[in-house]
Write an enzyme that holds these catalytic residues in place. Structure first.
Site, PDB file in Angstrom:
ATOM      1  N   ARG A   1      -3.086  -9.878   5.779  1.00 48.21           N
ATOM      2  CA  ARG A   1      -3.612  -9.983   4.409  1.00 48.21           C
ATOM      3  C   ARG A   1      -2.566  -9.463   3.440  1.00 48.21           C
ATOM      4  O   ARG A   1      -2.228  -8.273   3.472  1.00 48.21           O
ATOM      5  CB  ARG A   1      -4.898  -9.159   4.309  1.00 48.21           C
ATOM      6  CG  ARG A   1      -5.567  -9.222   2.951  1.00 48.21           C
ATOM      7  CD  ARG A   1      -6.818  -8.344   2.919  1.00 48.21           C
ATOM      8  NE  ARG A   1      -7.461  -8.420   1.623  1.00 48.21           N
ATOM      9  CZ  ARG A   1      -7.100  -7.663   0.585  1.00 48.21           C
ATOM     10  NH1 ARG A   1      -6.078  -6.793   0.703  1.00 48.21           N
ATOM     11  NH2 ARG A   1      -7.734  -7.767  -0.568  1.00 48.21           N
TER      12      ARG A   1
ATOM     13  N   LYS B   1       0.821  -1.212   0.000  1.00 48.81           N
ATOM     14  CA  LYS B   1       0.000   0.000   0.000  1.00 48.81           C
ATOM     15  C   LYS B   1       0.855   1.262   0.000  1.00 48.81           C
ATOM     16  O   LYS B   1       2.070   1.225   0.222  1.00 48.81           O
ATOM     17  CB  LYS B   1      -0.962  -0.040   1.190  1.00 48.81           C
ATOM     18  CG  LYS B   1      -2.115  -1.027   0.934  1.00 48.81           C
ATOM     19  CD  LYS B   1      -3.183  -0.978   1.998  1.00 48.81           C
ATOM     20  CE  LYS B   1      -4.351  -1.878   1.623  1.00 48.81           C
ATOM     21  NZ  LYS B   1      -5.375  -1.946   2.715  1.00 48.81           N
TER      22      LYS B   1
HETATM   23  N1  LIG Z   1     -10.141  -6.552   5.616  1.00 46.73           N
HETATM   24  C1  LIG Z   1      -9.470  -5.882   4.651  1.00 46.73           C
HETATM   25  N2  LIG Z   1      -9.848  -6.020   3.358  1.00 46.73           N
HETATM   26  C2  LIG Z   1      -9.153  -5.339   2.427  1.00 46.73           C
HETATM   27  N3  LIG Z   1      -9.335  -5.277   1.081  1.00 46.73           N
HETATM   28  C3  LIG Z   1      -8.403  -4.417   0.614  1.00 46.73           C
HETATM   29  S1  LIG Z   1      -8.286  -3.996  -1.062  1.00 46.73           S
HETATM   30  C4  LIG Z   1      -7.048  -2.739  -1.065  1.00 46.73           C
HETATM   31  C5  LIG Z   1      -7.602  -1.451  -1.594  1.00 46.73           C
HETATM   32  C6  LIG Z   1      -6.551  -0.403  -1.390  1.00 46.73           C
HETATM   33  C7  LIG Z   1      -5.422  -0.424  -2.193  1.00 46.73           C
HETATM   34  C8  LIG Z   1      -4.427   0.560  -1.988  1.00 46.73           C
HETATM   35  C9  LIG Z   1      -4.604   1.516  -0.999  1.00 46.73           C
HETATM   36  S2  LIG Z   1      -3.358   2.710  -0.728  1.00 46.73           S
HETATM   37  N4  LIG Z   1      -3.778   4.061  -1.373  1.00 46.73           N
HETATM   38  O1  LIG Z   1      -3.219   2.876   0.700  1.00 46.73           O
HETATM   39  O2  LIG Z   1      -2.167   2.208  -1.366  1.00 46.73           O
HETATM   40  C10 LIG Z   1      -5.739   1.538  -0.206  1.00 46.73           C
HETATM   41  C11 LIG Z   1      -6.725   0.557  -0.406  1.00 46.73           C
HETATM   42  N5  LIG Z   1      -7.606  -3.924   1.583  1.00 46.73           N
HETATM   43  C12 LIG Z   1      -8.092  -4.506   2.745  1.00 46.73           C
HETATM   44  C13 LIG Z   1      -7.697  -4.359   4.107  1.00 46.73           C
HETATM   45  O3  LIG Z   1      -6.751  -3.625   4.487  1.00 46.73           O
HETATM   46  N6  LIG Z   1      -8.435  -5.090   5.033  1.00 46.73           N
END
Ligand SMILES: Nc1nc2[nH]c(SCCc3ccc(S(N)(=O)=O)cc3)nc2c(=O)[nH]1
Length: 273
Positions: free
Chosen positions: A253, A219
């Site tokens: 995860r 991330k």
């Molecule tokens: N329980 C749970 N489920 C999840 N599903 C996802 S998908 C990731 C979406 C995303 C990608 C990138 C950034 S960033 N801008 O911080 O790089 C944010 C969110 N993540 C999670 C998480 O953490 N928990």
């Protein structure tokens, strides 16, 4: 924790492998080739040490647009059916849509992972009726807008209060507390500082007494701090997985299962001696 007919001992940190079935993660082989490829990738992650496989048909990265119900079903259900026929791993469905929750559990999913913490209309009811554990994650706003200058009085207490409120909502809907996992939602409406405060004070969230799932893999909290683009974030991802596993996080995860399982195995060894 009981996942349908699987009891998973969460007294040791477990790895959840990410299986993206959104088009941007597909090769150009079209849907069937990609469904088979997805299953092969999942089986490989299980082989590498993943206890859970998280299957998501809606991208919830910042700026992501909503996905239509049928499209999300078409992406996820065939993969869940094929994977549950070939592996006894615990399949998690990463969705906020009630109908996707219901059909995914009917197809073999044993955990509902909702980044919107069952706030969509009908989601609490669908999750209660599915009778599988749920992961409640904190998100401020919606993926389309959540990273536009997120503000908190106190991010730790705001996230804790939200998770306590969503847990109470689940209990009122008939979901037993023993079936609930909590997640601070790294990157979901948080600044760089907010994300690292949520790592530093993760013990405060663990003090709520429910198992905790964390997702930091690749991330921007890694990319922004270290100035690394997305395919260069393995070291940062492993560092955060190790730190949070050492703190006692129950499920990590990640994209990179083998490397994370190695780091988690070192943490487990330290807890044993
Ligand atoms: N329980 C749970 N489920 C999840 N599903 C996802 S998908 C990731 C979406 C995303 C990608 C990138 C950034 S960033 N801008 O911080 O790089 C944010 C969110 N993540 C999670 C998480 O953490 N928990």
């Amino acid at each position: 924790m009981q996942f349908a007919n699987h009891f998973i001992d969460l007294n040791q940190p477990r790895v959840m492998g990410i299986l993206n079935v959104t088009p941007d993660s597909f090769s150009d082989g079209g849907r069937h080739a990609s469904a088979q490829q997805a299953v092969e990738h999942a089986l490989c992650m299980v082989e590498q040490g993943a206890t859970f496989i998280d299957i998501g048909g809606e991208s919830t990265r910042p700026g992501a647009k909503d996905v239509a119900l049928q499209e999300e079903l078409d992406r996820t259900i065939p993969v869940i059916e094929a994977l549950s026929a070939r592996s006894d791993c615990v399949i998690s469905i990463d969705t906020s849509k009630p109908q996707v929750m219901t059909e995914a559990v009917n197809a073999g999913a044993k955990l509902i992972n909702d980044v919107r913490a069952l706030r969509e209309p009908g989601a609490l009811k669908a999750a209660a009726e599915a009778k599988v554990p749920v992961c409640l994650m904190h998100m401020k706003g919606e993926p389309r807008t959540m990273q536009a200058n997120p503000q908190y009085d106190d991010v730790i207490s705001d996230v804790k209060d939200f998770l306590v409120e969503r847990t109470a909502a689940c209990e009122q809907a008939g979901i037993d507390k023993s079936s609930i996992l909590l997640d601070p939602g790294y990157g979901f409406g948080k600044s760089l500082e907010h994300n690292y405060a949520l790592v530093k004070y993760l013990p405060d969230i663990m003090a709520l007494g429910l198992p905790v799932l964390v997702g930091m893999s690749r991330k921007s909290m890694i990319g922004k701090l270290l100035n690394r683009n997305v395919e260069e974030r393995l070291a940062g991802s492993i560092a955060l997985a190790t730190i949070t596993a050492q703190m006692g996080a129950h499920i990590i995860r990640v994209h990179d299962v083998q490397e994370t399982a190695d780091a988690v195995n070192i943490v487990k060894m330290l807890k044993k001696v």
